[in-house]
Design an enzyme around this catalytic site. Structure first.
Site, mmCIF file in Angstrom:
data_model
loop_
_atom_site.group_PDB
_atom_site.id
_atom_site.type_symbol
_atom_site.label_atom_id
_atom_site.label_comp_id
_atom_site.label_asym_id
_atom_site.label_seq_id
_atom_site.Cartn_x
_atom_site.Cartn_y
_atom_site.Cartn_z
ATOM 1 N N GLU A 1 58.262 54.352 15.903
ATOM 2 C CA GLU A 1 58.959 55.018 17.001
ATOM 3 C C GLU A 1 60.472 54.835 16.854
ATOM 4 O O GLU A 1 60.958 53.737 16.586
ATOM 5 C CB GLU A 1 58.461 54.401 18.305
ATOM 6 C CG GLU A 1 59.058 54.947 19.575
ATOM 7 C CD GLU A 1 58.471 54.249 20.807
ATOM 8 O OE1 GLU A 1 58.698 54.749 21.921
ATOM 9 O OE2 GLU A 1 57.788 53.208 20.641
ATOM 10 N N CYS B 1 53.416 55.210 20.949
ATOM 11 C CA CYS B 1 53.385 53.861 21.500
ATOM 12 C C CYS B 1 52.649 53.758 22.831
ATOM 13 O O CYS B 1 51.431 53.731 22.872
ATOM 14 C CB CYS B 1 54.807 53.317 21.628
ATOM 15 S SG CYS B 1 54.852 51.502 21.827
ATOM 16 N N LYS C 1 57.086 61.840 23.660
ATOM 17 C CA LYS C 1 56.363 60.767 24.337
ATOM 18 C C LYS C 1 56.167 61.123 25.807
ATOM 19 O O LYS C 1 57.119 61.522 26.494
ATOM 20 C CB LYS C 1 57.156 59.465 24.190
ATOM 21 C CG LYS C 1 56.436 58.218 24.679
ATOM 22 C CD LYS C 1 57.252 56.977 24.328
ATOM 23 C CE LYS C 1 56.547 55.688 24.706
ATOM 24 N NZ LYS C 1 57.319 54.498 24.274
#
Length: 689
Positions: free
Chosen positions: A60, A188, A129
């Site tokens: 990330e 994540c 995300k």
């Protein structure tokens, strides 16, 4: 592997078997050093391409560093990221690998935490995300906006004209033979929430591979939880999952990042890198197996109301191909078919860096074998206990030959009787010596029954079978199938009649491997009133008996170990001159370890003969040459199809594993189904001697 061993493996040896190489890597970075980080990323991508990786996850925000904090809002940093990504695309135009680059993306009035998904010089999309942490040291909402719930169309970026943007993007390869490659990306924290985006990616878009660019700080106990999380998500979705973690170079002002990279497939962790390293985890995942799992699962289906937050994006590994991923060029050839294209085709079982256990029914971790054996004994005994209680039976009759299967049946029956509080004297172990019975097996049967407290009796079948030969006009000097099966059916008649006398049940002894091969006499040992071993393969029977030997110890252990050392045989032909067993089952039908390997992969995943053959060649290299594997594979398919009629009328028996042949639910197949399709494929595989 021994190169000479694999020469001449027959047609299809180079064909893809559904294996696809994926990786997760941690480049060394410096916070906010975009140019230097881009160079590290490029080195990772080149290394992955050289290793034949088809999909690579990088951490990330690896282009900037995850710990840039308020610098994420700086215009200079944002411009530098877009420019660096454009250069990375140009540098990787000839590399047939799909990879992610983590970077901040300014769009409209917000900045998003994104993974740029790239392949062969093209930006395929920007996966944003969705779930932003806002606790502890993580204040991502200070800098980033969460991805919109619904895809927000396409945006121009890094010099490439509008590319898909948002969460829920799934990138499906359109090259010939690679349609199983469907890659989703979540970032994540997306994995750590109750409803990860990857669920919709798999259900709605058929994602088989999930890449997770992550920056997971390291604290005590987190690594084990992270491994479990990744493994469980891969199991829940029947997918392959690659998790790339931030590592060296991130700011350690308040946190430490360990760079642990993980690859899991359907609940199994295939690869991981050490903590505090900058390494690449690589694994060959079996997409064919994953699709088989989904197809056989009755609960695998898309939701009744689609989320609307996913979309499919086609792509090609061919350099210069259009973003829509046209399946073939002007000459009609697709990825990997052009000279020098180097595209990562689906791999053959002979090419993968992966081990296929020789005994798939037995846990690979020897420490788990005892636990597995205890569970199986419990299942078998519980099934028999329920049947005895339901019928009110206080007696059980077992034909105890001194071989493995009848020994296991006796051990299970003892457990069931003990659980019911019934005296073991109600277990009638019957030795029925015939023309092939040896002193060794007969002696072991009596010793074992007596030591376990069962009633033992002997009923010779010699005279009854000779009378039968006379009745039907069979010459006893002709030791053919009539000679053998007459003995088996006479034994079954004796057992059934003794059960009637005692008001009890005949306990079946045949195992799963024998049922698969039809190695049973129809209406002979094929029949019983409850078959406790029906779903236990021969390779597992051995472990169960050995486990029981360790539990009992003493004389019982010595007897069980001798039974384990006795050749597997129906003992239907006269012994040798020195009284030894003359008829060895595995000399006639083949090694059970091979047949159990074939059976598992046929029934569990529906693999084609070619794939099973190549997997077996790899697993049994050094024990069996390719021609031996091929010859027994042909025997397996021929017998499996020809003997279905015996399986269509099996007695009841407990299911103990995922692979069984019960006609009442686990395996339904016409008794007259043609084997031609499968045998033709096997014949085409015939290797040179």
């Amino acid at each position: 592997m021994d190169e000479l061993f694999f020469t001449g493996l027959g047609a299809g040896a180079g064909a893809g078997d559904g294996f696809f190489r994926i990786a997760a890597a941690t480049p060394k970075i410096r916070v906010a050093d975009v140019e230097g980080n881009a160079a590290s990323i490029l080195a990772c991508v080149r290394s992955a391409a050289a290793a034949g990786v088809g999909a690579l996850a990088l951490p990330e925000l690896c282009l900037t560093g995850y710990t840039c904090a308020d610098l994420f809002l700086d215009r200079a940093l944002l411009r530098a990221c877009e420019d660096a990504l454009a250069r990375l695309l140009a540098e990787t135009a000839e590399l047939p690998v799909l990879f992610t680059v983590g970077l901040p993306v300014a769009h409209g009035e917000a900045v998003y935490n994104c993974a740029a998904v790239c392949c062969a010089g093209r930006l395929l999309g920007l996966s944003a995300k969705r779930h932003l942490p806002n606790y502890g040291e993580f204040y991502e909402r200070r800098w980033f906006a969460p991805a919109p719930l619904h895809l927000s169309g396409a945006v121009p970026f890094a010099g490439q004209g509008p590319v898909p943007f948002g969460a829920g993007l799934v990138f499906r390869c359109t090259d010939p033979g690679m349609d199983a490659v469907a890659v989703g990306v979540e970032i994540c924290e997306d994995l750590w929430v109750p409803q990860p985006p990857s669920v919709a990616m798999a259900l709605e878009q058929g994602a088989t591979v999930i890449l997770n660019p992550s920056a997971s700080d390291e604290v005590i106990g987190k690594a084990e939880y992270r491994r479990q999380l990744v493994s469980q998500q891969s199991a829940r979705l029947y997918c392959a999952y690659a998790y790339a973690d931030a590592g060296e170079g991130e700011s350690t002002t308040d946190l430490v990042f360990a760079g642990e990279n993980l690859i899991a497939e359907n609940g199994s962790l295939l690869a991981r890198t050490p903590l505090f390293s900058c390494e690449m985890a690589t694994a060959d995942v079996d997409l064919d197996r994953l699709l088989a799992e989904r197809r056989r699962s009755t609960t695998w289906a898309g939701p009744a109301f689609p989320s609307g937050g996913t979309a499919g994006v086609g792509f090609s590994y061919r350099p210069g191909a259009a973003r829509d991923g046209a399946a073939a060029g002007e000459d009609g050839r697709g990825a990997g078919e052009r000279e020098g294209s180097g595209a990562p085709l689906m791999r053959s079982a002979l090419e993968v860096d992966r081990v296929f256990p020789r005994t798939p029914f037995v846990p690979a971790d020897r420490g788990e074998v005892a636990e597995r054996c205890e569970t199986i004994f419990g299942l078998q005994a519980a099934g028999l206990k329920t049947r005895l209680a339901h019928t009110g039976s206080r007696h059980a009759v077992i034909g105890l030959s001194g071989g493995l299967d009848s020994t296991l049946a006796l051990l299970v029956t003892v457990r069931a009787f003990d659980a019911l509080g019934l005296p073991r004297s109600g277990i009638h172990a019957v030795s029925m010596p015939g023309f092939g019975t040896t002193a060794r097996t007969r002696g072991n049967a009596e010793t074992l029954a007596s030591a376990l407290g069962a009633d033992f009796r002997e009923v010779s079948i010699h005279e009854a079978v000779r009378q039968h030969f006379e009745d039907i006009g069979h010459d006893p000097a002709v030791t053919d199938v009539t000679y053998e099966n007459s003995q088996a059916r006479e034994r079954t008649q004796i057992l059934m009649d003794l059960a009637n006398q005692a008001g009890g049940m005949v306990i079946g002894t045949g195992d799963l491997s024998e049922l698969a091969l039809g190695w049973a006499t129809y209406n002979g040992d094929h029949m019983s009133m409850y078959a406790v071993n029906a779903s236990v393969p021969k390779t597992l029977v051995r472990h169960l008996v050995r486990y029981a030997a360790g539990l009992y110890g003493g004389a019982i252990e010595r007897t069980l170990l001798d039974i384990l050392d006795t050749p597997v045989s129906p003992e239907l032909l006269p012994p040798t001159g020195d009284g030894q067993i003359a008829q060895r089952t595995e000399d006639l039908v083949g090694p059970y370890e091979l047949h159990d390997f074939f059976l598992y992969h046929l029934l569990r995943f529906g693999f084609a003969p070619g794939k099973i053959f190549r997997m077996a060649c790899r697993s049994f290299a050094g024990s069996y040459d390719a021609h031996t594997v091929w010859s027994w594979l042909r025997v397996f398919y021929r017998r499996f199809f020809a003997q279905q009629f015996k399986r269509s009328c099996l007695p009841d028996g407990p299911k103990v594993g995922s692979v069984t042949l019960s006609p009442r639910g686990d395996w339904r197949m016409p008794s007259d189904a043609s084997a031609r399709l499968w045998l033709d494929e096997v014949d085409a595989l015939e290797p040179e001697r």
